[in-house]
Design a protein around this motif. Structure first.
Motif, PDB file in Angstrom:
ATOM      1  N   PRO A  48     -17.694  22.850 -15.058  1.00 47.06           N
ATOM      2  CA  PRO A  48     -18.202  23.482 -16.720  1.00 47.06           C
ATOM      3  C   PRO A  48     -19.065  24.444 -16.615  1.00 47.06           C
ATOM      4  CG  PRO A  48     -17.862  21.053 -16.638  1.00 47.06           C
ATOM      5  CD  PRO A  48     -17.671  21.600 -15.274  1.00 47.06           C
ATOM      6  N   SER A  49     -20.148  24.459 -15.515  1.00 51.41           N
ATOM      7  CA  SER A  49     -21.075  25.733 -15.292  1.00 51.41           C
ATOM      8  C   SER A  49     -20.603  26.775 -14.874  1.00 51.41           C
ATOM      9  CB  SER A  49     -22.309  25.175 -14.044  1.00 51.41           C
ATOM     10  OG  SER A  49     -21.598  25.016 -12.866  1.00 51.41           O
ATOM     11  N   GLY A  50     -19.338  27.040 -14.396  1.00 43.43           N
ATOM     12  CA  GLY A  50     -18.757  28.121 -14.002  1.00 43.43           C
ATOM     13  C   GLY A  50     -18.503  28.430 -12.565  1.00 43.43           C
ATOM     14  N   GLY A  51     -19.202  27.552 -11.669  1.00 40.34           N
ATOM     15  CA  GLY A  51     -19.058  27.459 -10.318  1.00 40.34           C
ATOM     16  C   GLY A  51     -17.645  27.076  -9.683  1.00 40.34           C
ATOM     17  N   ALA A  52     -17.221  27.484  -8.673  1.00 40.30           N
ATOM     18  CA  ALA A  52     -15.744  27.228  -7.973  1.00 40.30           C
ATOM     19  C   ALA A  52     -16.054  26.561  -6.979  1.00 40.30           C
ATOM     20  CB  ALA A  52     -15.195  28.549  -7.703  1.00 40.30           C
ATOM     21  N   ILE A  53     -15.344  25.427  -6.473  1.00 41.09           N
ATOM     22  CA  ILE A  53     -15.163  24.516  -5.594  1.00 41.09           C
ATOM     23  C   ILE A  53     -13.765  24.624  -5.075  1.00 41.09           C
ATOM     24  CG2 ILE A  53     -15.812  22.378  -4.468  1.00 41.09           C
ATOM     25  CD1 ILE A  53     -17.373  21.809  -7.191  1.00 41.09           C
ATOM     26  N   MET A  54     -13.698  24.191  -3.648  1.00 39.02           N
ATOM     27  CA  MET A  54     -12.339  24.145  -3.118  1.00 39.02           C
ATOM     28  C   MET A  54     -12.361  23.219  -2.190  1.00 39.02           C
ATOM     29  SD  MET A  54      -9.583  26.987  -1.629  1.00 39.02           S
ATOM     30  CE  MET A  54      -9.623  27.728  -3.120  1.00 39.02           C
ATOM     31  N   GLY A  55     -11.304  22.288  -2.110  1.00 40.62           N
ATOM     32  CA  GLY A  55     -11.018  21.256  -1.215  1.00 40.62           C
ATOM     33  C   GLY A  55      -9.751  20.453  -1.169  1.00 40.62           C
ATOM     34  N   GLY A  56      -9.598  19.600  -0.236  1.00 38.20           N
ATOM     35  CA  GLY A  56      -8.402  18.907  -0.215  1.00 38.20           C
ATOM     36  C   GLY A  56      -8.509  17.693  -1.107  1.00 38.20           C
ATOM     37  N   PHE A  57      -7.185  17.099  -1.909  1.00 35.26           N
ATOM     38  CA  PHE A  57      -7.480  16.185  -2.773  1.00 35.26           C
ATOM     39  C   PHE A  57      -7.578  14.929  -2.043  1.00 35.26           C
ATOM     40  CE2 PHE A  57      -4.815  13.178  -5.211  1.00 35.26           C
ATOM     41  CZ  PHE A  57      -5.857  12.778  -6.104  1.00 35.26           C
ATOM     42  N   ALA A  58      -8.367  14.063  -2.408  1.00 39.30           N
ATOM     43  CA  ALA A  58      -8.631  12.853  -1.293  1.00 39.30           C
ATOM     44  C   ALA A  58      -8.587  11.660  -2.218  1.00 39.30           C
ATOM     45  CB  ALA A  58      -9.847  12.983  -0.807  1.00 39.30           C
ATOM     46  N   GLY A  59      -7.741  11.766  -3.248  1.00 39.39           N
ATOM     47  CA  GLY A  59      -7.723  10.400  -4.161  1.00 39.39           C
ATOM     48  C   GLY A  59      -8.598  10.444  -5.286  1.00 39.39           C
ATOM     49  N   LEU A  60      -8.816   9.078  -5.604  1.00 34.96           N
ATOM     50  CA  LEU A  60      -9.405   8.901  -7.046  1.00 34.96           C
ATOM     51  C   LEU A  60     -10.616   7.865  -7.030  1.00 34.96           C
ATOM     52  CD1 LEU A  60      -6.508   8.434  -9.616  1.00 34.96           C
ATOM     53  CD2 LEU A  60      -7.921  10.497  -9.322  1.00 34.96           C
ATOM     54  N   THR A  61     -11.719   8.104  -7.408  1.00 34.67           N
ATOM     55  CA  THR A  61     -12.906   7.403  -7.589  1.00 34.67           C
ATOM     56  C   THR A  61     -12.319   5.991  -8.673  1.00 34.67           C
ATOM     57  OG1 THR A  61     -14.025   8.149  -9.331  1.00 34.67           O
ATOM     58  CG2 THR A  61     -14.419   9.042  -7.331  1.00 34.67           C
ATOM     59  N   PRO A  62     -13.242   4.808  -8.373  1.00 37.73           N
ATOM     60  CA  PRO A  62     -12.902   3.728  -9.175  1.00 37.73           C
ATOM     61  C   PRO A  62     -12.867   4.179 -10.666  1.00 37.73           C
ATOM     62  CG  PRO A  62     -14.220   2.988  -7.441  1.00 37.73           C
ATOM     63  CD  PRO A  62     -14.032   4.573  -7.405  1.00 37.73           C
ATOM     64  N   ASP A  63     -13.668   5.164 -10.975  1.00 40.57           N
ATOM     65  CA  ASP A  63     -13.907   5.548 -12.635  1.00 40.57           C
ATOM     66  C   ASP A  63     -12.910   6.683 -13.014  1.00 40.57           C
ATOM     67  OD1 ASP A  63     -14.988   7.572 -11.248  1.00 40.57           O
ATOM     68  OD2 ASP A  63     -16.987   7.441 -12.634  1.00 40.57           O
ATOM     69  N   GLY A  64     -12.072   6.864 -12.027  1.00 42.62           N
ATOM     70  CA  GLY A  64     -10.923   8.160 -12.196  1.00 42.62           C
ATOM     71  C   GLY A  64     -11.255   9.267 -11.922  1.00 42.62           C
ATOM     72  N   ALA A  65     -12.365   9.882 -11.374  1.00 45.43           N
ATOM     73  CA  ALA A  65     -12.592  11.127 -10.912  1.00 45.43           C
ATOM     74  C   ALA A  65     -11.994  11.552  -9.731  1.00 45.43           C
ATOM     75  CB  ALA A  65     -14.247  11.177 -10.537  1.00 45.43           C
ATOM     76  N   ALA A  66     -11.680  12.861  -9.631  1.00 47.24           N
ATOM     77  CA  ALA A  66     -10.813  13.481  -8.367  1.00 47.24           C
ATOM     78  C   ALA A  66     -11.887  13.705  -7.109  1.00 47.24           C
ATOM     79  CB  ALA A  66     -10.275  14.542  -8.899  1.00 47.24           C
ATOM     80  N   LEU A  67     -11.505  13.037  -6.203  1.00 47.11           N
ATOM     81  CA  LEU A  67     -12.132  13.279  -4.928  1.00 47.11           C
ATOM     82  C   LEU A  67     -11.798  14.275  -4.265  1.00 47.11           C
ATOM     83  CD1 LEU A  67     -12.536   9.843  -3.346  1.00 47.11           C
ATOM     84  CD2 LEU A  67     -14.463  11.278  -4.121  1.00 47.11           C
ATOM     85  N   LEU A  68     -12.463  15.375  -3.667  1.00 46.42           N
ATOM     86  CA  LEU A  68     -12.157  16.423  -2.857  1.00 46.42           C
ATOM     87  C   LEU A  68     -12.784  16.633  -1.580  1.00 46.42           C
ATOM     88  CD1 LEU A  68     -12.303  19.778  -5.040  1.00 46.42           C
ATOM     89  CD2 LEU A  68     -10.588  18.124  -4.618  1.00 46.42           C
ATOM     90  N   HIS A  69     -12.294  16.737  -0.655  1.00 49.34           N
ATOM     91  CA  HIS A  69     -12.653  16.863   0.921  1.00 49.34           C
ATOM     92  C   HIS A  69     -12.960  18.369   1.137  1.00 49.34           C
ATOM     93  CE1 HIS A  69     -12.322  16.595   5.325  1.00 49.34           C
ATOM     94  NE2 HIS A  69     -12.862  15.564   5.044  1.00 49.34           N
ATOM     95  N   LEU A  70     -14.217  18.372   1.294  1.00 51.72           N
ATOM     96  CA  LEU A  70     -14.647  19.858   1.429  1.00 51.72           C
ATOM     97  C   LEU A  70     -14.659  20.368   2.919  1.00 51.72           C
ATOM     98  CD1 LEU A  70     -17.756  19.939  -1.042  1.00 51.72           C
ATOM     99  CD2 LEU A  70     -15.391  20.274  -1.583  1.00 51.72           C
ATOM    100  N   ALA A  71     -14.369  21.665   3.005  1.00 48.32           N
ATOM    101  CA  ALA A  71     -14.317  22.176   4.311  1.00 48.32           C
ATOM    102  C   ALA A  71     -15.546  21.683   5.372  1.00 48.32           C
ATOM    103  CB  ALA A  71     -14.381  23.565   4.225  1.00 48.32           C
TER     104      ALA A  71
END
Length: 251
Positions: free
Chosen positions: A211-234
């Protein structure tokens, strides 16, 4: 606004249809606001929407014959985290699509609220909250693929599947009712695994604009218990993404 038709199925609740409306989500939110409380299992479905919308304020232009509808979930003490309902809705949508198409080849769920077919958007979900009521809006391209800026879209008809709006509506109503009942019973962990089974594969490269406009890239690593997406960063770290626009970069 008067309903044009109300269809009822003893297993799925009622489908109230209207010929035209600004937005089914907006109408249900207004009903909640004035104390005209919708029941879980009931749907408001429009032939046409003049002010449909998606996440982040995007315009979602309608197409006659497509599915455009909204329903509600009422939060109860002990329910799983409310944001997980977006994923539960995704599970219901993709199950309903498989119900009416036999097997929809190439269909996947993209976090948090899209159904894609080979990278093109087939369906979207928008959740809006008012007090203890979550309004769940769903749009599915059955016959036409609306133009969405910056997005490739697709319809079931273009994929060779002739599905009527009402047939899909009853299939979705049944799947949503079943999934919501499981969610209320605390079966979110099982629904979470179902979502992962339908989703882009672990390791899929994702690009996230927060939402702040920043960009993040990573591999999808599943979901947290509350449904957030987990990314595996470089750099080896894992980051939970709770909000933001996600694009699939590659699998």
């Amino acid at each position: 606004m008067e309903p044009d038709q109300v269809g009822r199925d003893p297993l799925t609740g009622s489908l109230e249809t209207v010929s035209q409306i600004a937005s089914t989500n907006t109408e249900l939110l207004a009903r909640v606001g004035r104390g005209d409380l919708p029941f879980e299992g009931n749907w408001l479905v429009a032939d046409r929407q003049s002010a449909g919308r998606g996440r982040a304020g995007r315009v979602w232009n309608d197409g006659f014959g497509n599915f455009m509808g909204s329903t509600v979930a009422w939060l109860r003490a002990g329910d799983p985290p409310a944001p997980t309902l977006s994923l539960v809705a995704g599970v219901a949508v993709i199950r309903a699509l498989h119900d009416v198409c036999g097997l929809l080849s190439g269909a996947i769920l993209k976090w948090p609220n899209d159904v894609l077919v080979r990278g093109a958007k087939l369906a979207g979900i928008l959740l809006e909250r008012q007090g203890d009521c979550i309004v769940v809006g769903i749009g599915v391209n059955l016959v036409l693929a609306p133009e969405v800026e910056g997005r490739e879209t697709v319809s079931l008809a273009s994929l060779g599947h002739a599905v009527s709006r009402d047939s899909f509506a009853f299939a979705l109503s049944a799947q949503w009712r079943s999934a919501l009942e499981c969610w209320h019973r605390g079966e979110w962990p099982s629904l979470r695994e179902d979502w992962l089974a339908y989703a882009h594969r672990k390791g899929t490269l994702l690009s996230v604009r927060d939402p702040s406009g920043g960009a993040i890239m990573g591999g999808f690593a599943g979901l947290t218990p509350d449904g957030a997406a987990l990314l595996h960063l470089a750099d080896g770290q894992r980051r939970a993404i709770h909000a933001g626009d996600i694009e699939l970069v590659g699998e």
